[in-house]
Design a protein around this motif. Structure first.
Motif, PDB file in Angstrom:
ATOM      1  N   SER A  31     -15.546  32.955  36.412  1.00 41.35           N
ATOM      2  CA  SER A  31     -15.393  32.176  37.508  1.00 41.35           C
ATOM      3  C   SER A  31     -15.341  30.873  36.821  1.00 41.35           C
ATOM      4  O   SER A  31     -14.393  30.277  37.413  1.00 41.35           O
ATOM      5  N   TYR A  32     -16.028  30.389  35.887  1.00 50.05           N
ATOM      6  CA  TYR A  32     -15.757  29.225  35.133  1.00 50.05           C
ATOM      7  C   TYR A  32     -14.501  29.078  34.706  1.00 50.05           C
ATOM      8  O   TYR A  32     -13.754  27.881  34.891  1.00 50.05           O
ATOM      9  N   VAL A  33     -13.893  29.891  33.870  1.00 49.35           N
ATOM     10  CA  VAL A  33     -12.538  29.833  33.133  1.00 49.35           C
ATOM     11  C   VAL A  33     -11.434  29.901  34.328  1.00 49.35           C
ATOM     12  O   VAL A  33     -10.554  28.993  34.279  1.00 49.35           O
ATOM     13  N   GLN A  77     -20.008  34.708  35.291  1.00 53.73           N
ATOM     14  CA  GLN A  77     -20.165  33.157  35.355  1.00 53.73           C
ATOM     15  C   GLN A  77     -19.089  32.583  34.526  1.00 53.73           C
ATOM     16  O   GLN A  77     -18.348  31.631  34.764  1.00 53.73           O
ATOM     17  N   VAL A  78     -18.740  33.444  33.401  1.00 50.15           N
ATOM     18  CA  VAL A  78     -17.627  33.052  32.347  1.00 50.15           C
ATOM     19  C   VAL A  78     -16.418  32.979  33.181  1.00 50.15           C
ATOM     20  O   VAL A  78     -15.464  32.204  33.041  1.00 50.15           O
ATOM     21  N   ALA A 132     -23.841  30.685  29.287  1.00 52.14           N
ATOM     22  CA  ALA A 132     -23.528  31.396  30.614  1.00 52.14           C
ATOM     23  C   ALA A 132     -24.280  32.698  30.619  1.00 52.14           C
ATOM     24  O   ALA A 132     -24.548  33.509  29.523  1.00 52.14           O
ATOM     25  N   LEU A 184     -10.041  22.600  28.680  1.00 50.90           N
ATOM     26  CA  LEU A 184     -11.193  23.347  28.541  1.00 50.90           C
ATOM     27  C   LEU A 184     -11.790  23.516  27.099  1.00 50.90           C
ATOM     28  O   LEU A 184     -12.946  23.059  26.841  1.00 50.90           O
ATOM     29  N   ALA A 215     -17.942  21.780  28.717  1.00 49.80           N
ATOM     30  CA  ALA A 215     -17.306  23.103  29.111  1.00 49.80           C
ATOM     31  C   ALA A 215     -17.778  24.448  28.288  1.00 49.80           C
ATOM     32  O   ALA A 215     -18.040  25.567  28.284  1.00 49.80           O
ATOM     33  N   PHE A 258     -21.327  25.276  28.336  1.00 48.35           N
ATOM     34  CA  PHE A 258     -21.525  26.073  29.345  1.00 48.35           C
ATOM     35  C   PHE A 258     -21.276  27.639  29.003  1.00 48.35           C
ATOM     36  O   PHE A 258     -21.919  28.567  29.416  1.00 48.35           O
ATOM     37  N   LEU A 259     -20.048  27.843  28.669  1.00 44.31           N
ATOM     38  CA  LEU A 259     -19.630  29.041  28.125  1.00 44.31           C
ATOM     39  C   LEU A 259     -20.535  29.828  27.036  1.00 44.31           C
ATOM     40  O   LEU A 259     -20.861  30.847  27.330  1.00 44.31           O
ATOM     41  N   ASP A 267     -11.552  28.792  37.266  1.00 44.64           N
ATOM     42  CA  ASP A 267     -11.570  27.465  38.107  1.00 44.64           C
ATOM     43  C   ASP A 267     -10.942  26.448  37.251  1.00 44.64           C
ATOM     44  O   ASP A 267     -10.100  25.903  37.675  1.00 44.64           O
ATOM     45  N   VAL A 268     -11.147  26.442  35.794  1.00 42.30           N
ATOM     46  CA  VAL A 268     -10.423  25.671  35.097  1.00 42.30           C
ATOM     47  C   VAL A 268      -9.067  25.833  34.979  1.00 42.30           C
ATOM     48  O   VAL A 268      -8.192  24.746  35.102  1.00 42.30           O
TER      49      VAL A 268
END
Length: 154
Positions: A146-148, A143-144, A138, A125, A131, A134-135, A150-151
């Motif tokens: 969910s994204y982290v 959102q932060v 966000a 990441l 990435a 995006f963070l 997923d990674v």
């Protein structure tokens, strides 16, 4: 990574801090208030950062990944801060180099091998400019997280 807690309550968006130690204190206090770490965690992470700096000159935003000994942790968790104005961290492995940091991932792990595994997953990441962007952009903590998540789950 299923046992590591990353929750919206552990995300500080646009943290208005003036120094590295103020940032580390706020993140450690957040973890402590939520019950993930012992009160000793704050001093542990401040001391460790003095001796083993965690600033990384990633692009387009500098990142830090502070952590401390597992003895200070109740439950594995990650606290994340997006910093309003960059704060200076010393670069990991380069005592003379300062990194302006805008994203901070504070790790609270119960097992040393789990910490290494998490660091390896985080590196993918941290080396991804899209990435990090995006963070930084966000809209909210959800959102932060969910994204982290997923990674980290790959």
């Amino acid at each position: 990574m299923d046992d590591v807690v990353l929750h919206e309550k552990l995300v500080l968006l646009d943290a208005d801090v003036k120094s590295r130690d103020e940032l580390l204190g706020r993140l450690a206090d957040t973890l402590c208030t939520q019950g993930y770490v012992k009160e000793s965690y704050r001093q542990g992470v401040l001391t460790r950062e003095q001796n083993f700096p965690t600033g990384l000159p990633t692009q387009p935003y500098g990142v830090a990944i502070p952590h401390t000994d597992i003895v200070h942790v109740h439950t594995p968790a990650i606290a994340i801060a997006r910093i309003k104005n960059p704060v200076d961290f010393i670069m990991m492995g380069e005592a003379e180099t300062v990194v302006p940091v805008q994203l901070c991932f504070m790790l609270a792990m119960k097992e040393a091998h789990a910490q290494l595994d998490l660091l390896q997953r985080l590196m993918s990441l941290l080396q991804d400019a899209e990435a990090l962007t995006f963070l930084m952009q966000a809209a909210d903590a959800e959102q932060v997280v969910s994204y982290v998540n997923d990674v980290l789950k790959g």
